[in-house]
Design a protein around this motif. Structure first.
Motif, mmCIF file in Angstrom:
data_model
loop_
_atom_site.group_PDB
_atom_site.id
_atom_site.type_symbol
_atom_site.label_atom_id
_atom_site.label_comp_id
_atom_site.label_asym_id
_atom_site.label_seq_id
_atom_site.Cartn_x
_atom_site.Cartn_y
_atom_site.Cartn_z
ATOM 1 N N VAL A 8 0.979 -1.241 -0.105
ATOM 2 C CA VAL A 8 0.013 0.047 0.036
ATOM 3 C C VAL A 8 0.939 1.207 -0.054
ATOM 4 O O VAL A 8 2.113 1.397 0.617
ATOM 5 C CB VAL A 8 -0.996 -0.064 1.294
ATOM 6 C CG1 VAL A 8 -0.106 0.056 2.660
ATOM 7 C CG2 VAL A 8 -1.985 1.108 1.158
ATOM 8 N N PHE A 9 0.484 2.460 -0.663
ATOM 9 C CA PHE A 9 0.923 3.639 -0.701
ATOM 10 C C PHE A 9 0.130 4.779 -0.523
ATOM 11 O O PHE A 9 -1.081 4.657 -1.027
ATOM 12 C CB PHE A 9 1.999 3.981 -1.748
ATOM 13 C CG PHE A 9 1.076 3.744 -2.977
ATOM 14 C CD1 PHE A 9 0.918 4.927 -3.832
ATOM 15 C CD2 PHE A 9 0.816 2.488 -3.496
ATOM 16 C CE1 PHE A 9 0.076 4.978 -5.062
ATOM 17 C CE2 PHE A 9 0.124 2.538 -5.065
ATOM 18 C CZ PHE A 9 -0.168 3.741 -5.425
ATOM 19 N N ILE A 10 0.311 5.688 0.296
ATOM 20 C CA ILE A 10 -0.594 6.827 0.572
ATOM 21 C C ILE A 10 0.413 8.134 0.593
ATOM 22 O O ILE A 10 1.355 8.126 1.043
ATOM 23 C CB ILE A 10 -1.182 6.471 1.849
ATOM 24 C CG1 ILE A 10 -2.636 7.438 1.893
ATOM 25 C CG2 ILE A 10 -0.400 6.319 2.924
ATOM 26 C CD1 ILE A 10 -3.277 7.142 3.017
ATOM 27 N N LYS A 11 -0.227 9.192 0.171
ATOM 28 C CA LYS A 11 0.132 10.514 -0.019
ATOM 29 C C LYS A 11 0.494 10.988 1.311
ATOM 30 O O LYS A 11 -0.502 11.122 2.324
ATOM 31 C CB LYS A 11 -0.587 11.438 -0.876
ATOM 32 C CG LYS A 11 -0.069 12.684 -1.067
ATOM 33 C CD LYS A 11 -1.032 13.657 -1.882
ATOM 34 C CE LYS A 11 -2.010 14.210 -1.027
ATOM 35 N NZ LYS A 11 -1.920 15.184 -0.500
ATOM 36 N N GLY A 12 1.409 11.916 1.601
ATOM 37 C CA GLY A 12 1.535 12.348 2.538
ATOM 38 C C GLY A 12 0.938 13.949 2.857
ATOM 39 O O GLY A 12 0.741 14.481 1.655
ATOM 40 N N SER A 13 0.901 14.539 4.045
ATOM 41 C CA SER A 13 0.037 15.697 4.211
ATOM 42 C C SER A 13 0.663 16.966 3.681
ATOM 43 O O SER A 13 -0.006 17.962 3.271
ATOM 44 C CB SER A 13 -0.515 16.047 5.521
ATOM 45 O OG SER A 13 0.888 16.185 6.458
ATOM 46 N N SER A 14 2.013 16.727 3.372
ATOM 47 C CA SER A 14 3.028 18.037 2.953
ATOM 48 C C SER A 14 3.026 17.646 1.198
ATOM 49 O O SER A 14 3.450 18.689 1.068
ATOM 50 C CB SER A 14 4.124 18.183 3.540
ATOM 51 O OG SER A 14 4.922 17.136 3.370
ATOM 52 N N HIS A 15 2.413 16.689 0.802
ATOM 53 C CA HIS A 15 2.651 16.433 -0.628
ATOM 54 C C HIS A 15 1.603 16.760 -1.702
ATOM 55 O O HIS A 15 0.383 16.486 -1.072
ATOM 56 C CB HIS A 15 3.333 15.107 -0.936
ATOM 57 C CG HIS A 15 4.457 15.049 -0.538
ATOM 58 N ND1 HIS A 15 5.543 14.069 -1.153
ATOM 59 C CD2 HIS A 15 5.558 15.455 0.366
ATOM 60 C CE1 HIS A 15 6.806 14.082 -0.320
ATOM 61 N NE2 HIS A 15 6.673 14.890 0.491
ATOM 62 N N HIS A 16 1.693 17.306 -2.753
ATOM 63 C CA HIS A 16 0.466 17.375 -3.575
ATOM 64 C C HIS A 16 0.173 16.106 -4.640
ATOM 65 O O HIS A 16 -0.817 15.841 -4.739
ATOM 66 C CB HIS A 16 0.773 18.522 -4.528
ATOM 67 C CG HIS A 16 0.525 20.195 -3.812
ATOM 68 N ND1 HIS A 16 -0.138 20.325 -3.354
ATOM 69 C CD2 HIS A 16 1.856 20.835 -3.914
ATOM 70 C CE1 HIS A 16 0.097 21.670 -2.754
ATOM 71 N NE2 HIS A 16 1.247 22.107 -3.094
#
Length: 261
Positions: A8-16
């Motif tokens: 699984v992979f998920i976007k970080g809050s600081s990344h667009h």
């Protein structure tokens, strides 16, 4: 015994855009963490994972497989009209072959293993970091100028090993790191759970306050259902039930793993 792999992979809050990526098959799983300061690494991490997946099918997880995958990924990026720097990404994962689990990592990240041999449980967490923050990317193999520059920078790698369920003290080892790719092999019959993480594991926060990696790990390894999709369920929904408050991670986060049921 059945083996279940997942990723699984998920976007970080600081990344667009999420620059991490992860895939898995019946006998392997691969993750990649793209460098945020290099162009189009969201695409490059996908190219690397899929190229390495094909290489594992061809030749298995030998000590040159990351180099071979990097060469093929560079050809693919060039055909797509992308700059070579799009492949500036860590690469990690494992391959199950002939009763062994071969795990590998190029760059920074974490490796967690839970063993159950002779009725005895043991755990290990290995954290790999670089100082300065210049992890070795497999892509450097495809560009001799950048490879030479990295190797002459004086980068130091540190491996820290913790034993979460034991009173054994942690230890660390630091050395001059030029071409750094780590390979480990474990007997499949002894390994109950293997998880490999990008460095996003160390960026989790609860109500905007940093959480210790071991606390995050407690949640991620507390798996209720040993069935396909176990990591996706845990990361996307299950972790929120283990913490009271708003759980976030500022960096992209990817994890691959296997359960030996």
């Amino acid at each position: 015994m059945p083996i279940i792999t997942d990723s699984v992979f998920i976007k970080g809050s600081s990344h667009h855009i999420c620059q991490d990526y992860a895939i898995h098959g019946d006998n392997h799983a691969i993750g990649s963490d793209g460098c945020s300061s290099s162009p189009h690494t969201d695409v490059g991490s996908r190219i690397l994972c899929n190229t390495l997946s094909e290489k594992l099918k061809e030749c298995g997880a030998n000590t040159e497989v990351l180099r071979y995958a990097a060469y093929d990924a560079a050809l693919c990026a060039d055909k797509l009209g992308l700059p070579n720097e799009c492949l500036d990404a860590t690469l990690f994962g494992f391959h199950i072959l002939e009763g062994q689990v071969i795990s590998f990592i190029s760059g920074d990240g974490y490796i967690y293993k839970r063993f159950r041999a002779g009725g005895k449980l043991s755990e290990e967490l290995r954290a790999i970091s670089f100082e300065p923050n210049m992890p070795f990317y497999p892509n450097y193999y495809t560009n001799l100028r950048r490879l030479k520059s990295h190797n002459e920078t004086g980068v130091k790698a540190t491996l820290k090993v913790d034993y979460p369920s034991s009173d054994l003290p942690s230890f660390s080892h630091t050395w001059e790191a030029d071409e750094f790719c780590r390979y480990e092999s474990d007997a499949l019959g002894d390994l109950e759970l293997l998880l490999m993480f990008s460095d996003g594991l160390g960026t989790f926060q609860l109500d905007k306050k940093d959480i210790e990696v071991n606390k995050v790990l407690e949640s991620l390894t507390n798996i209720k259902s040993y069935s396909p999709g176990f990591l996706q369920r845990k990361v996307i929904n299950g972790m929120k039930k283990d913490f009271v408050g708003t759980l976030t991670h500022w960096d992209d986060f990817s994890v691959v793993g296997l359960i030996n049921v």
